[in-house]
Scaffold this motif. Sequence first.
Motif, mmCIF file in Angstrom:
data_model
loop_
_atom_site.group_PDB
_atom_site.id
_atom_site.type_symbol
_atom_site.label_atom_id
_atom_site.label_comp_id
_atom_site.label_asym_id
_atom_site.label_seq_id
_atom_site.Cartn_x
_atom_site.Cartn_y
_atom_site.Cartn_z
ATOM 1 N N LEU A 185 0.835 -1.201 0.000
ATOM 2 C CA LEU A 185 0.000 0.000 0.000
ATOM 3 C C LEU A 185 0.869 1.249 0.000
ATOM 4 N N ALA A 186 1.977 1.204 0.714
ATOM 5 C CA ALA A 186 2.875 2.361 0.763
ATOM 6 C C ALA A 186 3.364 2.739 -0.624
ATOM 7 N N ASP A 187 3.599 1.755 -1.481
ATOM 8 C CA ASP A 187 4.021 2.029 -2.859
ATOM 9 C C ASP A 187 2.949 2.811 -3.607
ATOM 10 N N PHE A 188 1.702 2.366 -3.458
ATOM 11 C CA PHE A 188 0.611 3.038 -4.163
ATOM 12 C C PHE A 188 0.376 4.443 -3.618
ATOM 13 N N LEU A 189 0.497 4.596 -2.314
ATOM 14 C CA LEU A 189 0.312 5.924 -1.722
ATOM 15 C C LEU A 189 1.401 6.883 -2.186
ATOM 16 N N ALA A 190 2.636 6.392 -2.279
ATOM 17 C CA ALA A 190 3.758 7.239 -2.709
ATOM 18 C C ALA A 190 3.625 7.639 -4.169
ATOM 19 N N ALA A 191 3.045 6.757 -4.978
ATOM 20 C CA ALA A 191 2.947 7.015 -6.414
ATOM 21 C C ALA A 191 1.648 7.697 -6.809
ATOM 22 N N SER A 192 0.727 7.827 -5.872
ATOM 23 C CA SER A 192 -0.592 8.353 -6.202
ATOM 24 C C SER A 192 -0.555 9.857 -6.414
ATOM 25 N N ASP A 193 -1.171 10.288 -7.507
ATOM 26 C CA ASP A 193 -1.309 11.719 -7.778
ATOM 27 C C ASP A 193 -2.682 12.232 -7.357
ATOM 28 N N SER A 194 -3.501 11.330 -6.885
ATOM 29 C CA SER A 194 -4.848 11.727 -6.466
ATOM 30 C C SER A 194 -5.041 11.387 -4.997
ATOM 31 N N SER A 195 -6.202 10.899 -4.624
ATOM 32 C CA SER A 195 -6.493 10.682 -3.218
ATOM 33 C C SER A 195 -5.911 9.369 -2.706
ATOM 34 N N SER A 196 -5.731 9.326 -1.379
ATOM 35 C CA SER A 196 -5.254 8.093 -0.766
ATOM 36 C C SER A 196 -6.302 6.996 -0.890
ATOM 37 N N ALA A 197 -7.569 7.381 -0.973
ATOM 38 C CA ALA A 197 -8.636 6.390 -1.118
ATOM 39 C C ALA A 197 -8.469 5.599 -2.403
ATOM 40 N N LEU A 198 -8.098 6.281 -3.489
ATOM 41 C CA LEU A 198 -7.878 5.586 -4.758
ATOM 42 C C LEU A 198 -6.688 4.644 -4.660
ATOM 43 N N ALA A 199 -5.645 5.072 -3.968
ATOM 44 C CA ALA A 199 -4.471 4.210 -3.789
ATOM 45 C C ALA A 199 -4.840 2.949 -3.026
ATOM 46 N N ARG A 200 -5.686 3.096 -2.027
ATOM 47 C CA ARG A 200 -6.104 1.930 -1.240
ATOM 48 C C ARG A 200 -6.945 0.973 -2.074
ATOM 49 N N ILE A 201 -7.799 1.526 -2.901
ATOM 50 C CA ILE A 201 -8.621 0.687 -3.784
ATOM 51 C C ILE A 201 -7.728 -0.068 -4.765
ATOM 52 N N THR A 202 -6.761 0.628 -5.356
ATOM 53 C CA THR A 202 -5.851 0.001 -6.316
ATOM 54 C C THR A 202 -5.042 -1.110 -5.659
ATOM 55 N N PHE A 203 -4.612 -0.863 -4.417
ATOM 56 C CA PHE A 203 -3.887 -1.898 -3.677
ATOM 57 C C PHE A 203 -4.750 -3.144 -3.517
ATOM 58 N N ARG A 204 -6.007 -2.961 -3.095
ATOM 59 C CA ARG A 204 -6.892 -4.105 -2.854
ATOM 60 C C ARG A 204 -7.270 -4.832 -4.135
ATOM 61 N N GLU A 205 -7.193 -4.132 -5.280
ATOM 62 C CA GLU A 205 -7.601 -4.743 -6.545
ATOM 63 C C GLU A 205 -6.496 -5.586 -7.174
ATOM 64 N N GLN A 206 -5.330 -5.607 -6.575
ATOM 65 C CA GLN A 206 -4.269 -6.468 -7.089
ATOM 66 C C GLN A 206 -4.719 -7.934 -7.043
ATOM 67 N N THR A 207 -4.342 -8.675 -8.045
ATOM 68 C CA THR A 207 -4.698 -10.098 -8.087
ATOM 69 C C THR A 207 -4.173 -10.831 -6.859
ATOM 70 N N HIS A 208 -2.996 -10.458 -6.392
ATOM 71 C CA HIS A 208 -2.420 -11.087 -5.203
ATOM 72 C C HIS A 208 -3.372 -10.988 -4.005
#
Length: 231
Positions: free
Chosen positions: A116-139
């Motif tokens: 999640l830290a990777d997505f938060l660091a790379a996110s240009d928008s909200s942290s909520a979107l980063a969290r969603i993207t993290f959870r949507e990983q196939t892993h």
Amino acid sequence: MTSQHALVHLAPQPDCPASDLVDQAEDALWALPGGWEQVLITTQRRYAEYFPLRSGADADHPQLIRTGEGATTHCAGGPIGLLDLHARRIQAADSAACLYDAWTQAVAAMPPVRSLADFLAASDSSSALARITFREQTHIKIADSLAEAQLSRTDKEALATLDRDAFVERARAQAVTADSLLQLDGPRLIRPTWADSQAPDTAAAEYHQRVNAYLDSLPEDHVIVGADFIR
């Protein structure tokens, strides 16, 4: 609706039946601020059989708090000398180990999972979107499919960042600590990651350590009751 697994510590009362202990625990929780709507202890909720009994414990002890459906090997609370906290910790650790092993095998051929830290660091928008993207990983979706029970946000983050030993020890540390503890002669302790959904998992380490030490230090005749505390 928000649900909290709340532990209540009651003083020893040898002549007090389980029904009176339930009333005392409920009264103590209702007195807390927060606009709560329900306090459920002995109904068929998630925590009605949370505590396993120690080997050789009197399964018919009048202070064991149950659903009223007869003696079982688990209960919602009672004198701590009858509760097997160690067994629950072992069970949690074993389940975590099985999940970690099954998950790492299932994703072994895939690129490494991103934290999640990777997505938060790379996110240009909200942290909520980063969290969603993290959870949507196939892993992470695979982890959800392999878990015996629903994985929390912090469970998924821990799986993506911790090694096997750390993940198993984390499960052991959290096995009996619940979301809050109402101490007998002290303040109410609340797990930081419950109080703040954005708090990092590491913020809860001190809470789990403190509650485990507190429970393990109680005399055997002191009572611990677990409740589903809902608002």
